[in-house]
Motif scaffolding. Sequence first.
Motif, PDB file in Angstrom:
ATOM      1  N   ASN A 269       8.594  11.736  19.577  1.00 49.40           N
ATOM      2  CA  ASN A 269       7.719  12.415  20.545  1.00 49.40           C
ATOM      3  C   ASN A 269       7.426  13.844  20.093  1.00 49.40           C
ATOM      4  O   ASN A 269       6.296  14.307  20.178  1.00 49.40           O
ATOM      5  CB  ASN A 269       8.383  12.453  21.927  1.00 49.40           C
ATOM      6  N   LYS A 272       4.866  13.659  17.526  1.00 45.74           N
ATOM      7  CA  LYS A 272       3.559  13.264  18.079  1.00 45.74           C
ATOM      8  C   LYS A 272       2.892  14.379  18.857  1.00 45.74           C
ATOM      9  O   LYS A 272       1.690  14.581  18.773  1.00 45.74           O
ATOM     10  CB  LYS A 272       3.769  12.104  19.080  1.00 45.74           C
ATOM     11  N   TYR A 273       3.693  15.067  19.671  1.00 46.06           N
ATOM     12  CA  TYR A 273       3.098  16.018  20.611  1.00 46.06           C
ATOM     13  C   TYR A 273       3.126  17.461  20.112  1.00 46.06           C
ATOM     14  O   TYR A 273       2.956  18.386  20.882  1.00 46.06           O
ATOM     15  CB  TYR A 273       3.786  15.902  21.978  1.00 46.06           C
ATOM     16  N   ASP A 297      10.917  21.467  19.926  1.00 43.86           N
ATOM     17  CA  ASP A 297       9.685  21.513  19.134  1.00 43.86           C
ATOM     18  C   ASP A 297       8.833  22.692  19.547  1.00 43.86           C
ATOM     19  O   ASP A 297       9.054  23.312  20.586  1.00 43.86           O
ATOM     20  CB  ASP A 297       8.910  20.194  19.268  1.00 43.86           C
ATOM     21  N   ILE A 302       5.002  20.457  28.086  1.00 49.08           N
ATOM     22  CA  ILE A 302       4.746  19.452  29.130  1.00 49.08           C
ATOM     23  C   ILE A 302       4.299  20.171  30.398  1.00 49.08           C
ATOM     24  O   ILE A 302       4.906  21.170  30.798  1.00 49.08           O
ATOM     25  CB  ILE A 302       6.031  18.632  29.398  1.00 49.08           C
ATOM     26  N   ARG A 316       2.674   8.400  31.346  1.00 49.57           N
ATOM     27  CA  ARG A 316       2.179   9.167  30.209  1.00 49.57           C
ATOM     28  C   ARG A 316       1.651  10.494  30.726  1.00 49.57           C
ATOM     29  O   ARG A 316       0.828  10.543  31.636  1.00 49.57           O
ATOM     30  CB  ARG A 316       1.039   8.430  29.500  1.00 49.57           C
ATOM     31  N   GLY A 317       2.153  11.568  30.144  1.00 54.08           N
ATOM     32  CA  GLY A 317       1.695  12.886  30.570  1.00 54.08           C
ATOM     33  C   GLY A 317       0.333  13.185  29.975  1.00 54.08           C
ATOM     34  O   GLY A 317      -0.183  12.439  29.149  1.00 54.08           O
ATOM     35  N   GLY A 336       0.989   5.704  22.309  1.00 50.92           N
ATOM     36  CA  GLY A 336       2.176   5.617  23.169  1.00 50.92           C
ATOM     37  C   GLY A 336       1.912   4.738  24.369  1.00 50.92           C
ATOM     38  O   GLY A 336       0.762   4.466  24.716  1.00 50.92           O
ATOM     39  N   ILE A 337       3.013   4.272  24.979  1.00 49.97           N
ATOM     40  CA  ILE A 337       2.851   3.437  26.171  1.00 49.97           C
ATOM     41  C   ILE A 337       3.726   3.937  27.321  1.00 49.97           C
ATOM     42  O   ILE A 337       3.894   3.252  28.319  1.00 49.97           O
ATOM     43  CB  ILE A 337       3.144   1.949  25.878  1.00 49.97           C
ATOM     44  N   GLY A 338       4.290   5.110  27.172  1.00 50.27           N
ATOM     45  CA  GLY A 338       5.071   5.669  28.288  1.00 50.27           C
ATOM     46  C   GLY A 338       6.397   4.962  28.519  1.00 50.27           C
ATOM     47  O   GLY A 338       6.866   4.886  29.649  1.00 50.27           O
ATOM     48  N   LEU A 341      10.778   7.537  26.646  1.00 46.56           N
ATOM     49  CA  LEU A 341      11.762   8.363  27.349  1.00 46.56           C
ATOM     50  C   LEU A 341      12.491   7.572  28.431  1.00 46.56           C
ATOM     51  O   LEU A 341      13.660   7.822  28.709  1.00 46.56           O
ATOM     52  CB  LEU A 341      11.080   9.590  27.962  1.00 46.56           C
TER      53      LEU A 341
END
Length: 398
Positions: A269, A272-273, A297, A302, A316-317, A336-338, A341
């Motif tokens: 994550n 990715k983010y 990171d 968020i 998913r945010g 992603g599919i949430g 986490l």
Amino acid sequence: MKAEETHKAAHAMIGATVLRYMVAVWTVGLAFAATLVMSPLMQPGVSPLFLLAVMISAWRGGLGAGLLATVLSASASAFVLLPPAYSLRVDRNDLLQLVVFTFAAVVIGSLSATRKSAEEEREALLVREQAARKEAEQANAVKDEFIAAASHELRTPLTTIKALTRVLLRQQPSETERREYLEDIASECDRQIDLVHNLLDLSRIKAGGVTINSSRVDADEVLRACEKIERVEAEAHNHDLRVEVAHDLPLISADHSALRRAICTIIENAIKYTPDGGTITLRAQAHGEGVSIEVEDSGRGIRPEDLPHIFDKFYRGRAATDGNHTSSADEQEVPGIGLGLHLARALVEGMNGTIEVRSRTGQGSRFSVCLPVWEKEVNTNERDAASTPAHAFSQTGG
Ligand code: ADP
């Protein structure tokens, strides 16, 4: 708080009961008054208006109210309306009438109350059925969304693997290129295996059990295994992946494979983010009674409104939408599919650990996984053999 609520509920119940019986008093009172007014026009005897009062009382207030209305009607008839007035004495004929009235009133009252409760039950059933249908429709929509997202997630690495394999087959790449392509293929396979593991875990959690086998684990070793797995992907995005592990960390009680998967998900994550060229730091340090493993990171962060939900299933945010940051359209491009986490938390909690996050939009995120120290006495030899060797973890999902 709970006692207060119970108190309030008890009060409300008493109020409703009193109201039900008051209906009986009111309707019998009205029937009595109407009978008095209309008595010159009516035949002597028990007034049929009382039957109406009993019916209404039973309909509105149930069987108890119907019976009360019956008793009140019979008493009012005997005491006031039937001769001799203001005495409970009645002659044989009137007594017979009163008995017939009481019998009819009880039957009518019971029927009204039964019909009413059947109607209420039907209404409640209808409400429950509508709620169940709505829930089923929602579940179906989530399932469709999930299938679409999972198919997309499964297809993406496969497409890359296929394309790279074709390149390797048709062209004559240099040794460096060949190595690069093979590494990309390996990392795409890892991604796919990860997803399949997550899907399996999801169904296992639903069925009530991901098996967690906690034993002595060296957090340093787990973190380095994760770093090894994720380095290729991090480098592909020009991220600076750092590892900082405190010396003399105590061994922790954890499931090596589950912990590695949870931490890898968090690192993935972070990769990715975080916009390309970011910094991702993996830390392990003593923390209170346990050991804390952190993934920090320098990414997009968020949004505060997403923070309470990011561990929820399928949540998913969205990216912040200020001038400098990505819009929700960009969010669609982040695969992603949430589920990551949600599963990571289930795994960590299965090891009696905790997972938490601190984040500010535009300033990065820090996920902390805390796990308890291995309590039992271990000698040096045991410590050396504490966890499975790192080479056993050549795959993210392994
Ligand atoms: P997915 O990444 O498939 O959407 P996850 O369950 O792994 O699902 O994450 C849930 C959400 O939490 C993500 O959609 C994202 O909005 C947010 N998130 C997770 N990790 C980070 C991170 N390091 N930086 C910013 N947002 C994150």
